[in-house]
Enzyme design. Structure first.
Site, PDB file in Angstrom:
ATOM      1  N   SER A   1     122.082  92.975  74.384  1.00  0.00           N
ATOM      2  CA  SER A   1     123.306  93.301  73.911  1.00  0.00           C
ATOM      3  C   SER A   1     123.921  94.475  74.525  1.00  0.00           C
ATOM      4  O   SER A   1     125.362  94.972  74.791  1.00  0.00           O
ATOM      5  CB  SER A   1     123.524  93.659  72.492  1.00  0.00           C
ATOM      6  OG  SER A   1     122.415  94.722  72.402  1.00  0.00           O
ATOM      7  N   GLY A   2     123.230  95.466  75.308  1.00  0.00           N
ATOM      8  CA  GLY A   2     123.932  96.647  75.936  1.00  0.00           C
ATOM      9  C   GLY A   2     123.689  98.030  74.990  1.00  0.00           C
ATOM     10  O   GLY A   2     123.910  98.804  75.478  1.00  0.00           O
ATOM     11  N   GLY A   3     123.164  97.617  73.679  1.00  0.00           N
ATOM     12  CA  GLY A   3     122.752  98.898  72.900  1.00  0.00           C
ATOM     13  C   GLY A   3     122.016  99.833  73.412  1.00  0.00           C
ATOM     14  O   GLY A   3     122.442 101.138  73.490  1.00  0.00           O
ATOM     15  N   PHE A   4     121.114  99.649  74.547  1.00  0.00           N
ATOM     16  CA  PHE A   4     120.181 100.281  75.024  1.00  0.00           C
ATOM     17  C   PHE A   4     120.975 101.148  76.154  1.00  0.00           C
ATOM     18  O   PHE A   4     120.688 102.407  76.475  1.00  0.00           O
ATOM     19  CB  PHE A   4     119.081  99.682  75.558  1.00  0.00           C
ATOM     20  CG  PHE A   4     118.097 100.598  76.307  1.00  0.00           C
ATOM     21  CD1 PHE A   4     117.291 101.488  75.618  1.00  0.00           C
ATOM     22  CD2 PHE A   4     117.798 100.497  77.642  1.00  0.00           C
ATOM     23  CE1 PHE A   4     116.349 102.263  76.151  1.00  0.00           C
ATOM     24  CE2 PHE A   4     116.793 101.429  78.300  1.00  0.00           C
ATOM     25  CZ  PHE A   4     116.205 102.254  77.725  1.00  0.00           C
TER      26      PHE A   4
ATOM     27  N   ASP B   1     123.131  96.789  68.848  1.00  0.00           N
ATOM     28  CA  ASP B   1     122.424  97.947  67.884  1.00  0.00           C
ATOM     29  C   ASP B   1     122.518  99.329  68.253  1.00  0.00           C
ATOM     30  O   ASP B   1     123.216  99.370  69.173  1.00  0.00           O
ATOM     31  CB  ASP B   1     120.776  97.572  67.920  1.00  0.00           C
ATOM     32  CG  ASP B   1     120.133  97.840  69.364  1.00  0.00           C
ATOM     33  OD1 ASP B   1     120.916  97.531  70.263  1.00  0.00           O
ATOM     34  OD2 ASP B   1     119.160  98.265  69.534  1.00  0.00           O
TER      35      ASP B   1
ATOM     36  N   GLN C   1     115.508  99.642  64.562  1.00  0.00           N
ATOM     37  CA  GLN C   1     115.591 100.989  64.987  1.00  0.00           C
ATOM     38  C   GLN C   1     114.643 101.645  63.968  1.00  0.00           C
ATOM     39  O   GLN C   1     114.053 101.177  63.373  1.00  0.00           O
ATOM     40  CB  GLN C   1     116.909 101.334  65.159  1.00  0.00           C
ATOM     41  CG  GLN C   1     117.640 100.682  66.322  1.00  0.00           C
ATOM     42  CD  GLN C   1     117.057 100.937  67.695  1.00  0.00           C
ATOM     43  OE1 GLN C   1     116.042 101.855  67.956  1.00  0.00           O
ATOM     44  NE2 GLN C   1     117.236 100.151  68.856  1.00  0.00           N
TER      45      GLN C   1
ATOM     46  N   GLY D   1     114.162 100.639  70.553  1.00  0.00           N
ATOM     47  CA  GLY D   1     113.996 102.350  70.388  1.00  0.00           C
ATOM     48  C   GLY D   1     112.669 102.837  70.497  1.00  0.00           C
ATOM     49  O   GLY D   1     112.365 103.823  70.418  1.00  0.00           O
TER      50      GLY D   1
ATOM     51  N   CYS E   1      92.543  85.312  92.151  1.00  0.00           N
ATOM     52  CA  CYS E   1      94.044  84.993  91.751  1.00  0.00           C
ATOM     53  C   CYS E   1      94.508  83.795  92.336  1.00  0.00           C
ATOM     54  O   CYS E   1      94.577  83.675  93.487  1.00  0.00           O
ATOM     55  CB  CYS E   1      94.770  86.340  91.967  1.00  0.00           C
ATOM     56  SG  CYS E   1      96.871  86.239  91.627  1.00  0.00           S
TER      57      CYS E   1
ATOM     58  N   CYS F   1      97.668  82.831  92.608  1.00  0.00           N
ATOM     59  CA  CYS F   1      99.292  83.208  92.826  1.00  0.00           C
ATOM     60  C   CYS F   1      99.397  82.597  94.110  1.00  0.00           C
ATOM     61  O   CYS F   1      98.414  82.515  95.025  1.00  0.00           O
ATOM     62  CB  CYS F   1      99.864  84.477  92.394  1.00  0.00           C
ATOM     63  SG  CYS F   1      99.754  85.409  93.709  1.00  0.00           S
TER      64      CYS F   1
ATOM     65  N   CYS G   1      98.140  85.324  96.850  1.00  0.00           N
ATOM     66  CA  CYS G   1      96.861  85.631  97.140  1.00  0.00           C
ATOM     67  C   CYS G   1      96.091  84.464  97.732  1.00  0.00           C
ATOM     68  O   CYS G   1      95.096  84.433  98.389  1.00  0.00           O
ATOM     69  CB  CYS G   1      96.142  85.913  95.861  1.00  0.00           C
ATOM     70  SG  CYS G   1      96.834  87.837  95.186  1.00  0.00           S
TER      71      CYS G   1
ATOM     72  N   HIS H   1     103.386  88.156  92.973  1.00  0.00           N
ATOM     73  CA  HIS H   1     101.786  88.492  92.627  1.00  0.00           C
ATOM     74  C   HIS H   1     101.742  89.186  91.106  1.00  0.00           C
ATOM     75  O   HIS H   1     101.101  88.837  90.341  1.00  0.00           O
ATOM     76  CB  HIS H   1     101.091  89.349  93.408  1.00  0.00           C
ATOM     77  CG  HIS H   1      99.807  89.981  92.920  1.00  0.00           C
ATOM     78  ND1 HIS H   1      98.734  88.966  92.786  1.00  0.00           N
ATOM     79  CD2 HIS H   1      99.536  91.114  92.424  1.00  0.00           C
ATOM     80  CE1 HIS H   1      97.676  89.553  92.086  1.00  0.00           C
ATOM     81  NE2 HIS H   1      98.050  90.966  92.006  1.00  0.00           N
TER      82      HIS H   1
HETATM   83 ZN    ZN Z   1      98.035  86.874  93.244  1.00  0.00          ZN
END
Ligand code: ZN
Length: 377
Positions: free
Chosen positions: A93-96, A146, A199, A226, A314, A316, A319, A345
């Site tokens: 939402s952008g609250g942060f 928020d 919050q 928060g 791994c 992926c 790898c 990765h």
């Molecule tokens: Zn990997």
């Protein structure tokens, strides 16, 4: 219909569930979402993202409403269509953002006055305009507006932010349920789910009060916001527990902004289902990759000329194909392929981690003392 089902709960508190999103996508939880702030997980094609095991991502609806603008996003069919992404899309939402410098934010009861960092134009953001924005973007889950207090905050500031967060959530709920809102959707999209954000800083009573009041409003899911903004780890987990313990079991709990592997494991044990963080992607671009030894620096001298993958075992796509020696070379030569392969990765690592955590929950073997490295070992 409830969007969330908890299938298994481990004896120490971890939950394995399924979250049904409006676009029809069903994601298994715990789940991790990479951050696509501007509708792009930095360096990756969405096809590559899918190959990492990612089923949902999060964008920043607020920043995107400023540039390229909600009209453009809606006219191009919404975010899924623009990104050619058939997975889930959460949207912030952008609250942060308002606690960051550069926005000149002036927070009032009615809404927030700020200045677009892209165009310098003054904008007035309200809980209602944020709901409309998410609908126009056609996302699956829109986070309501928020008020995130900065860290550190005084108690008075935190009370103020809790009151405003609750008031804004109430207005968001009313707006989302108003007649005719579907007309704002891009063609072919369904109404988003709206999640509230709790919050209360690191103060137990305020966390509880905020959570309780939001739960009374009966949102389909809850973000825990928060936190992870400068407080100690102990304060963070204590405050997290104050929120999760009050959210009904059949509602997804989304811990916003957390992606450190060990923090993910510990948060799952506190009952968290959903995570997002720039941690794996930002680290990858800064040549830091997850391995069995923790995080390692690709440019470390010991990687030069080494003919083994980033991480043994791994599976992926990186790898399976490339060596540490090649990664070292790409980063040294500043080739854009380096950050991209490292991102694939790292995101895969997080997806594999949450997948393994899920299996452990289902088999009731998630030991509270276990580390992420042990789970991945
Ligand atoms: Zn990997």
């Amino acid at each position: 219909m409830n969007c969330f089902n908890v299938g298994s709960i481990s004896q120490y508190g971890g939950r394995a569930g399924k979250l049904r999103l409006p676009s029809g996508v069903v994601v298994e939880t715990p789940m991790f979402m990479p951050v696509a702030t501007k509708m792009s997980v930095k360096t990756l094609d969405p096809r590559e993202l899918k190959e990492t095991g990612t089923r949902s991502l999060i964008t920043n609806g607020f920043l995107l409403s400023l540039e390229p603008g909600s009209d453009v996003i809606r006219s191009l069919g919404g975010m899924h269509s623009m990104m050619d992404w058939d997975g889930g899309i959460f949207s912030d939402s952008g609250g942060f953002q308002f606690i960051r410098k550069g926005f000149d934010a002036n927070i009032l009861e009615e809404g927030v006055h700020l200045r677009s960092p892209f165009t310098g134009v003054k904008v007035f953001v309200t809980p209602e305009s944020v709901v409309d924005m998410h609908i126009r973007h056609g996302v699956d889950v829109g986070m309501v507006l928020d008020h995130c207090p900065p860290f550190p905050s005084t108690r008075a500031q935190t009370i103020d932010s809790v009151n405003r967060t609750v008031y804004w959530a109430k207005r968001s709920k009313l707006r989302a349920g108003a007649d005719g809102m579907e007309e704002m959707l891009p063609e072919g999209r369904s109404m988003p789910l709206f999640f509230a954000i709790t919050q209360g800083g690191v103060e137990k009573d305020l966390r509880e009060e905020c959570t309780r009041k939001l739960v009374e409003m009966d949102f389909p899911g809850y973000g825990i916001g928060g936190l992870s903004i400068g407080e100690s780890k102990e304060d963070m987990f204590r405050s997290l527990g104050s929120s999760t313990s009050l959210i009904p079991e059949d509602r997804p709990r989304y811990f916003m902004g957390v992606g450190d592997p060990d923090a993910v494991v510990r948060s799952v044990l506190s009952g968290v289902d959903v995570f997002d963080s720039v941690f794996p992607t930002r680290n990858a671009r800064h040549r830091s990759v997850f391995t069995h030894e923790g995080r390692e620096n690709i440019r470390a001298a010991k990687w030069r000329g080494i003919d083994s993958p980033i991480m043994e075992d791994c599976d992926c796509s990186v790898c399976k194909r490339f060596s540490r020696g090649y990664m070292y070379h790409l980063f040294k030569a500043e080739e854009p392929l380096g950050p991209r392969l490292a991102t694939i990765h790292n995101v895969h690592y997080l997806q594999e981690l949450v997948k393994r955590i899920r299996i452990k929950i289902i088999e009731n073997e998630l030991d509270p003392r276990i580390s992420a490295a042990e789970i991945m070992g």
